[in-house]
Motif scaffolding. Structure first.
Motif, PDB file in Angstrom:
ATOM      1  N   SER A 284      74.360 -77.144  38.593  1.00 45.39           N
ATOM      2  CA  SER A 284      75.691 -77.551  38.235  1.00 45.39           C
ATOM      3  C   SER A 284      75.631 -78.871  37.505  1.00 45.39           C
ATOM      4  N   ASP A 285      76.616 -79.107  36.656  1.00 53.07           N
ATOM      5  CA  ASP A 285      76.632 -80.309  35.833  1.00 53.07           C
ATOM      6  C   ASP A 285      76.762 -81.563  36.671  1.00 53.07           C
ATOM      7  N   ALA A 286      77.372 -81.475  37.837  1.00 49.36           N
ATOM      8  CA  ALA A 286      77.579 -82.654  38.665  1.00 49.36           C
ATOM      9  C   ALA A 286      76.489 -82.834  39.711  1.00 49.36           C
ATOM     10  N   ALA A 287      75.470 -82.000  39.685  1.00 51.93           N
ATOM     11  CA  ALA A 287      74.400 -82.111  40.670  1.00 51.93           C
ATOM     12  C   ALA A 287      73.692 -83.442  40.516  1.00 51.93           C
ATOM     13  N   ALA A 288      73.347 -84.048  41.645  1.00 48.13           N
ATOM     14  CA  ALA A 288      72.707 -85.365  41.613  1.00 48.13           C
ATOM     15  C   ALA A 288      71.350 -85.293  42.287  1.00 48.13           C
ATOM     16  N   ALA A 289      70.435 -86.100  41.799  1.00 50.43           N
ATOM     17  CA  ALA A 289      69.126 -86.226  42.423  1.00 50.43           C
ATOM     18  C   ALA A 289      68.903 -87.692  42.729  1.00 50.43           C
ATOM     19  N   ASN A 290      68.617 -88.015  43.989  1.00 50.42           N
ATOM     20  CA  ASN A 290      68.357 -89.395  44.354  1.00 50.42           C
ATOM     21  C   ASN A 290      67.025 -89.800  43.749  1.00 50.42           C
ATOM     22  N   SER A 291      66.968 -91.020  43.260  1.00 53.38           N
ATOM     23  CA  SER A 291      65.727 -91.485  42.660  1.00 53.38           C
ATOM     24  C   SER A 291      65.701 -92.987  42.653  1.00 53.38           C
ATOM     25  N   ASP A 292      64.558 -93.524  42.302  1.00 53.83           N
ATOM     26  CA  ASP A 292      64.417 -94.963  42.147  1.00 53.83           C
ATOM     27  C   ASP A 292      64.784 -95.297  40.718  1.00 53.83           C
ATOM     28  N   VAL A 293      66.073 -95.282  40.435  1.00 58.27           N
ATOM     29  CA  VAL A 293      66.587 -95.602  39.118  1.00 58.27           C
ATOM     30  C   VAL A 293      66.515 -97.112  38.968  1.00 58.27           C
ATOM     31  N   ALA A 294      66.145 -97.578  37.812  1.00 53.76           N
ATOM     32  CA  ALA A 294      65.979 -99.003  37.526  1.00 53.76           C
ATOM     33  C   ALA A 294      64.911 -99.574  38.454  1.00 53.76           C
ATOM     34  N   ALA A 295      64.951-100.837  38.672  1.00 54.51           N
ATOM     35  CA  ALA A 295      63.972-101.490  39.543  1.00 54.51           C
ATOM     36  C   ALA A 295      64.522-101.473  40.954  1.00 54.51           C
ATOM     37  N   ALA A 296      64.649-100.285  41.509  1.00 56.26           N
ATOM     38  CA  ALA A 296      65.272-100.141  42.816  1.00 56.26           C
ATOM     39  C   ALA A 296      64.391-100.743  43.895  1.00 56.26           C
ATOM     40  N   THR A 297      65.001-101.576  44.694  1.00 58.52           N
ATOM     41  CA  THR A 297      64.351-102.137  45.866  1.00 58.52           C
ATOM     42  C   THR A 297      65.190-101.713  47.042  1.00 58.52           C
ATOM     43  N   SER A 298      64.928-102.278  48.200  1.00 55.25           N
ATOM     44  CA  SER A 298      65.759-101.923  49.341  1.00 55.25           C
ATOM     45  C   SER A 298      67.174-102.462  49.185  1.00 55.25           C
ATOM     46  N   LEU A 299      67.414-103.303  48.165  1.00 57.14           N
ATOM     47  CA  LEU A 299      68.755-103.828  47.932  1.00 57.14           C
ATOM     48  C   LEU A 299      69.640-102.860  47.164  1.00 57.14           C
ATOM     49  N   PHE A 300      69.060-101.984  46.357  1.00 58.07           N
ATOM     50  CA  PHE A 300      69.827-101.064  45.527  1.00 58.07           C
ATOM     51  C   PHE A 300      69.510 -99.622  45.886  1.00 58.07           C
ATOM     52  N   ASN A 301      70.541 -98.802  45.857  1.00 56.69           N
ATOM     53  CA  ASN A 301      70.390 -97.368  46.040  1.00 56.69           C
ATOM     54  C   ASN A 301      70.629 -96.747  44.668  1.00 56.69           C
ATOM     55  N   GLY A 302      69.703 -95.908  44.213  1.00 55.07           N
ATOM     56  CA  GLY A 302      69.806 -95.351  42.874  1.00 55.07           C
ATOM     57  C   GLY A 302      70.009 -93.853  42.887  1.00 55.07           C
ATOM     58  N   VAL A 303      70.845 -93.387  41.966  1.00 52.29           N
ATOM     59  CA  VAL A 303      71.103 -91.957  41.828  1.00 52.29           C
ATOM     60  C   VAL A 303      71.101 -91.606  40.344  1.00 52.29           C
ATOM     61  N   ALA A 304      70.328 -90.573  39.991  1.00 51.49           N
ATOM     62  CA  ALA A 304      70.320 -90.043  38.627  1.00 51.49           C
ATOM     63  C   ALA A 304      71.078 -88.717  38.651  1.00 51.49           C
ATOM     64  N   PHE A 305      72.127 -88.637  37.880  1.00 57.14           N
ATOM     65  CA  PHE A 305      72.983 -87.454  37.851  1.00 57.14           C
ATOM     66  C   PHE A 305      72.663 -86.582  36.647  1.00 57.14           C
ATOM     67  N   GLU A 306      72.886 -85.285  36.784  1.00 54.17           N
ATOM     68  CA  GLU A 306      72.720 -84.331  35.692  1.00 54.17           C
ATOM     69  C   GLU A 306      74.079 -84.089  35.038  1.00 54.17           C
TER      70      GLU A 306
END
Length: 127
Positions: free
Chosen positions: A1-23
């Protein structure tokens, strides 16, 4: 689906940031608020994980609210292994455009019994 998301280390993700790359090509700079539904967090067991400390997965619903009075809300499940604060986010669309969302929480108490103020704000930074 177009709105499906995959969690990932987007950008310089550390424990301070949660990153999500969406399709999706959605422009996340339109988001005015991100809401975590912590009351509905679920814990799952990953039987394929090799280390005991990696077997527990947590899934929490996240609601994105576009600005300007839009009635539309975008909802996804954020899945993670390591418990950490869910305050700061990097969202990336399928074109590689990223937006950082920085949350701040201020709690101030007044001298009145039962009085107090809780203020939550979010700063949005297109990358």
């Amino acid at each position: 689906s177009d709105a499906a998301a995959a969690n990932s280390d987007v950008a310089a993700a550390t424990s301070l940031f949660n990153g999500v790359a969406f399709e999706t090509s959605y422009d996340f700079s339109k988001i005015s608020r991100l809401q975590i539904d912590g009351d509905n967090t679920q814990e799952l067991v990953d039987p394929s994980a090799s280390a005991e400390s990696e077997k527990t997965l947590r899934a929490v619903p996240v609601v994105l609210h576009p600005g300007r009075g839009s009635p539309v809300q975008l909802v996804f499940a954020y899945i993670y292994r390591t418990a950490r604060p869910l305050h700061h986010w990097v969202l990336q669309n399928s074109r590689g455009e990223q937006v950082s969302l920085i949350s701040t929480l201020t709690i101030a108490s007044s001298k009145r019994p039962g009085g107090g103020l809780q203020q939550v704000s979010m700063m949005i930074f297109p990358c």
